[in-house]
Design a protein around this motif. Structure first.
Motif, PDB file in Angstrom:
ATOM      1  N   VAL A  58      58.255 -40.774  17.677  1.00 16.89           N
ATOM      2  CA  VAL A  58      58.482 -39.714  18.535  1.00 16.89           C
ATOM      3  C   VAL A  58      58.927 -38.584  17.648  1.00 16.89           C
ATOM      4  O   VAL A  58      59.808 -38.843  16.877  1.00 16.89           O
ATOM      5  CB  VAL A  58      59.307 -39.900  19.879  1.00 16.89           C
ATOM      6  CG1 VAL A  58      60.740 -40.412  19.455  1.00 16.89           C
ATOM      7  CG2 VAL A  58      59.503 -38.811  20.723  1.00 16.89           C
ATOM      8  N   HIS A 118      60.178 -34.311  16.996  1.00 21.73           N
ATOM      9  CA  HIS A 118      60.348 -32.887  17.169  1.00 21.73           C
ATOM     10  C   HIS A 118      59.216 -31.879  16.875  1.00 21.73           C
ATOM     11  O   HIS A 118      58.781 -31.853  15.872  1.00 21.73           O
ATOM     12  CB  HIS A 118      61.677 -32.280  16.612  1.00 21.73           C
ATOM     13  CG  HIS A 118      62.806 -32.832  16.962  1.00 21.73           C
ATOM     14  ND1 HIS A 118      63.940 -32.387  17.864  1.00 21.73           N
ATOM     15  CD2 HIS A 118      63.329 -34.304  16.821  1.00 21.73           C
ATOM     16  CE1 HIS A 118      64.731 -33.217  17.895  1.00 21.73           C
ATOM     17  NE2 HIS A 118      64.512 -34.439  17.485  1.00 21.73           N
ATOM     18  N   ASP A 139      56.725 -31.379  21.287  1.00 21.67           N
ATOM     19  CA  ASP A 139      57.274 -32.823  20.841  1.00 21.67           C
ATOM     20  C   ASP A 139      56.401 -34.037  21.145  1.00 21.67           C
ATOM     21  O   ASP A 139      55.639 -33.827  22.191  1.00 21.67           O
ATOM     22  CB  ASP A 139      58.660 -33.097  21.682  1.00 21.67           C
ATOM     23  CG  ASP A 139      59.629 -32.088  21.343  1.00 21.67           C
ATOM     24  OD1 ASP A 139      59.615 -31.355  20.395  1.00 21.67           O
ATOM     25  OD2 ASP A 139      60.537 -31.934  22.440  1.00 21.67           O
ATOM     26  N   TRP A 163      55.355 -33.260  25.097  1.00 23.65           N
ATOM     27  CA  TRP A 163      56.413 -32.390  26.102  1.00 23.65           C
ATOM     28  C   TRP A 163      56.296 -30.954  25.609  1.00 23.65           C
ATOM     29  O   TRP A 163      56.209 -30.529  24.446  1.00 23.65           O
ATOM     30  CB  TRP A 163      57.842 -32.703  25.856  1.00 23.65           C
ATOM     31  CG  TRP A 163      58.146 -34.056  26.435  1.00 23.65           C
ATOM     32  CD1 TRP A 163      58.549 -34.412  27.722  1.00 23.65           C
ATOM     33  CD2 TRP A 163      58.260 -35.491  25.878  1.00 23.65           C
ATOM     34  NE1 TRP A 163      58.747 -35.771  27.849  1.00 23.65           N
ATOM     35  CE2 TRP A 163      58.669 -36.404  26.503  1.00 23.65           C
ATOM     36  CE3 TRP A 163      58.059 -35.633  24.504  1.00 23.65           C
ATOM     37  CZ2 TRP A 163      58.934 -37.535  26.397  1.00 23.65           C
ATOM     38  CZ3 TRP A 163      58.012 -37.048  24.118  1.00 23.65           C
ATOM     39  CH2 TRP A 163      58.216 -38.037  24.961  1.00 23.65           C
ATOM     40  N   PRO A 176      63.453 -34.906  21.313  1.00 27.92           N
ATOM     41  CA  PRO A 176      63.601 -36.542  21.459  1.00 27.92           C
ATOM     42  C   PRO A 176      64.172 -37.134  19.936  1.00 27.92           C
ATOM     43  O   PRO A 176      64.197 -36.651  18.909  1.00 27.92           O
ATOM     44  CB  PRO A 176      62.237 -37.024  21.270  1.00 27.92           C
ATOM     45  CG  PRO A 176      61.286 -35.865  20.640  1.00 27.92           C
ATOM     46  CD  PRO A 176      62.004 -34.396  20.779  1.00 27.92           C
ATOM     47  N   MET A 232      64.087 -44.333  19.982  1.00 30.34           N
ATOM     48  CA  MET A 232      63.061 -44.854  20.574  1.00 30.34           C
ATOM     49  C   MET A 232      63.137 -46.390  20.659  1.00 30.34           C
ATOM     50  O   MET A 232      63.503 -47.001  19.613  1.00 30.34           O
ATOM     51  CB  MET A 232      61.810 -44.423  20.033  1.00 30.34           C
ATOM     52  CG  MET A 232      60.546 -44.946  20.785  1.00 30.34           C
ATOM     53  SD  MET A 232      58.864 -44.327  20.023  1.00 30.34           S
ATOM     54  CE  MET A 232      57.732 -44.650  21.310  1.00 30.34           C
ATOM     55  N   ILE A 256      62.948 -43.245  25.480  1.00 27.73           N
ATOM     56  CA  ILE A 256      63.358 -41.823  24.523  1.00 27.73           C
ATOM     57  C   ILE A 256      64.253 -41.110  24.947  1.00 27.73           C
ATOM     58  O   ILE A 256      64.420 -40.722  26.038  1.00 27.73           O
ATOM     59  CB  ILE A 256      62.014 -41.262  24.190  1.00 27.73           C
ATOM     60  CG1 ILE A 256      61.061 -42.080  23.467  1.00 27.73           C
ATOM     61  CG2 ILE A 256      62.341 -39.934  23.113  1.00 27.73           C
ATOM     62  CD1 ILE A 256      59.490 -41.578  23.565  1.00 27.73           C
ATOM     63  N   SER A 271      66.760 -37.785  24.907  1.00 26.31           N
ATOM     64  CA  SER A 271      66.559 -36.270  24.880  1.00 26.31           C
ATOM     65  C   SER A 271      67.797 -35.689  24.420  1.00 26.31           C
ATOM     66  O   SER A 271      69.002 -35.922  25.020  1.00 26.31           O
ATOM     67  CB  SER A 271      66.152 -35.787  26.267  1.00 26.31           C
ATOM     68  OG  SER A 271      66.355 -34.395  26.157  1.00 26.31           O
ATOM     69  N   GLU A 320      55.436 -39.983  30.386  1.00 31.52           N
ATOM     70  CA  GLU A 320      56.699 -39.924  31.126  1.00 31.52           C
ATOM     71  C   GLU A 320      56.566 -40.299  32.730  1.00 31.52           C
ATOM     72  O   GLU A 320      55.932 -39.413  33.188  1.00 31.52           O
ATOM     73  CB  GLU A 320      57.548 -38.817  30.778  1.00 31.52           C
ATOM     74  CG  GLU A 320      58.938 -38.852  31.272  1.00 31.52           C
ATOM     75  CD  GLU A 320      59.733 -37.344  30.905  1.00 31.52           C
ATOM     76  OE1 GLU A 320      60.119 -37.386  29.989  1.00 31.52           O
ATOM     77  OE2 GLU A 320      59.243 -36.437  31.739  1.00 31.52           O
ATOM     78  N   GLN A 345      62.841 -39.830  34.465  1.00 34.46           N
ATOM     79  CA  GLN A 345      63.903 -39.269  33.610  1.00 34.46           C
ATOM     80  C   GLN A 345      65.320 -39.988  34.148  1.00 34.46           C
ATOM     81  O   GLN A 345      65.631 -39.894  35.104  1.00 34.46           O
ATOM     82  CB  GLN A 345      63.844 -37.697  33.701  1.00 34.46           C
ATOM     83  CG  GLN A 345      62.659 -36.972  32.980  1.00 34.46           C
ATOM     84  CD  GLN A 345      62.963 -35.554  33.257  1.00 34.46           C
ATOM     85  OE1 GLN A 345      63.744 -34.847  33.569  1.00 34.46           O
ATOM     86  NE2 GLN A 345      61.659 -34.968  32.705  1.00 34.46           N
TER      87      GLN A 345
END
Length: 360
Positions: A231, A233, A239, A282, A288, A291, A305, A307, A323, A326
């Protein structure tokens, strides 16, 4: 690498107190502190005897067991500049036989340059110091600036290592195979290229490179099949979650689902022949970092993952991964690292609180 052993009776650490409920789709949980009082923590792992190890970006390595905490002596000397410092830590599968630990860190290269490096050391029998420490690998031609070191370490099923390297703030270098910047590397525990790496016979290419075209991958993990995922940036948006394939080009900065911070477009758009698409992205960016893939229970096979921007833990599920939840609470502020702990629960490292928590 933390391997869940379902030690459900793990004691709370010194100063631990149960926080408020954390609502999840699987029911309410509680964020219980494992370690607190941490100054800019970056990563954690756990030894087979349940000693918890945490790296701090300023260069310190902390250990804690049965309520006692100490600083482990002789960590690598880091170039603590911006995002650089003492970064990831890996307890390999053969630790009980070798007592070796692996770290990534920002190493001074030249007068003002710095680059991501991998350090191997043996933990003393009393757990108080690192011995026989050596840098087994460092990227070529370190560059100035304190951003985009990448720096996650993952042990493959065969005992070799994957290392993520950021573009060091220069996107074009992620397409340059003569540099390690913006790539995922595949090396042995001695720091050598793994035989069969895709560019080992390519003139001018760095033989450690496994994949390239990455911006700043700060999370990486194996799924249950042993497949590597990262994952990373994006810039302003974009992302990415990527399924890493041998020799593949993931497109940065030629393609991206984000834009530059000033709003201008990046590269040539979102797709180009010969460049891999992310499995998930995203927009806006959630920043992120960290992971893991969960094993067992209702979350079996799900990815988690952290944030750094929106202060939550993303749960991803399905094929392809998307996803689906959250997980957010006052404790999930700037989540830097996340892993399944030795008790089988989800553990996470909060930079905002300076604390390591577990959900139970």
């Amino acid at each position: 690498m933390i391997r869940p052993m379902m030690f459900l009776g793990l004691p709370l650490m010194a100063g631990a107190a149960t926080a408020g409920p954390v609502e999840t789709q699987s029911g309410p949980l509680q964020a219980v502190p494992v370690m607190d009082g941490l100054d800019t923590p970056w990563a954690f792992d756990v030894l087979p005897d349940e000693t918890v190890l945490v790296t701090l970006r300023d260069g310190a390595l902390l250990a804690q067991k049965d309520g006692a905490r100490w600083q482990v002596a002789n960590p690598p000397k880091v170039a603590a500049d911006g995002q650089g410092g003492l970064l990831d830590i890996l307890v390999p599968a053969d630790f009980a036989q070798t007592r070796q630990l692996f770290f990534t860190y920002s190493k001074r290269q030249g007068i003002r340059g710095a680059g991501t490096a991998v350090y191997r050391a043996t933990l003393s029998e009393d757990g108080r110091s690192l011995t026989q420490g050596e840098t087994i690998f460092e990227i070529a031609r370190g560059t100035r600036g304190g951003v985009h070191f990448g720096a996650r370490l993952v042990e493959s099923r065969d005992g070799t290592l994957f290392v993520t390297i950021g573009d060091r703030g220069n996107g074009d270098q992620a397409q340059d195979l003569s540099m390690h910047n913006g790539s995922v590397l595949h090396i042995t525990k001695e720091g050598a290229p793994v035989p069969g790496n895709p560019f080992a016979g390519t003139d001018g290419a760095q033989p450690e490179i496994w994949s390239y075209g990455h911006r700043n991958p700060q999370g990486a993990a194996l799924d249950a099949s042993g497949q590597l995922w990262t994952v990373e940036h994006g810039a302003r948006g974009g992302d990415e979650v990527n399924r890493i394939e041998k020799g593949a080009n993931y497109g940065w900065p030629v393609i991206s689902y984000g834009v530059n911070y000033n709003g201008s477009p990046i590269g040539e758009g979102t797709e180009k022949e010969g460049m891999k698409q992310p499995v998930h992205f995203w927009d806006p960016s959630m920043a992120p970092s960290g992971m893991t893939f969960f094993e067992g229970g209702p979350w079996d096979g799900n990815a988690f993952i952290g944030s750094l921007k929106f202060d939550y833990i993303a749960r991803l599920a399905g094929d392809p991964l998307r996803e689906v939840e959250q997980i957010s609470s006052p404790e999930t502020g700037r989540v830097r690292d996340v892993a399944q702990g030795p008790d089988g629960r989800l553990w996470f490292l909060s930079v905002q609180d300076g604390a390591l928590y577990r959900l139970e």
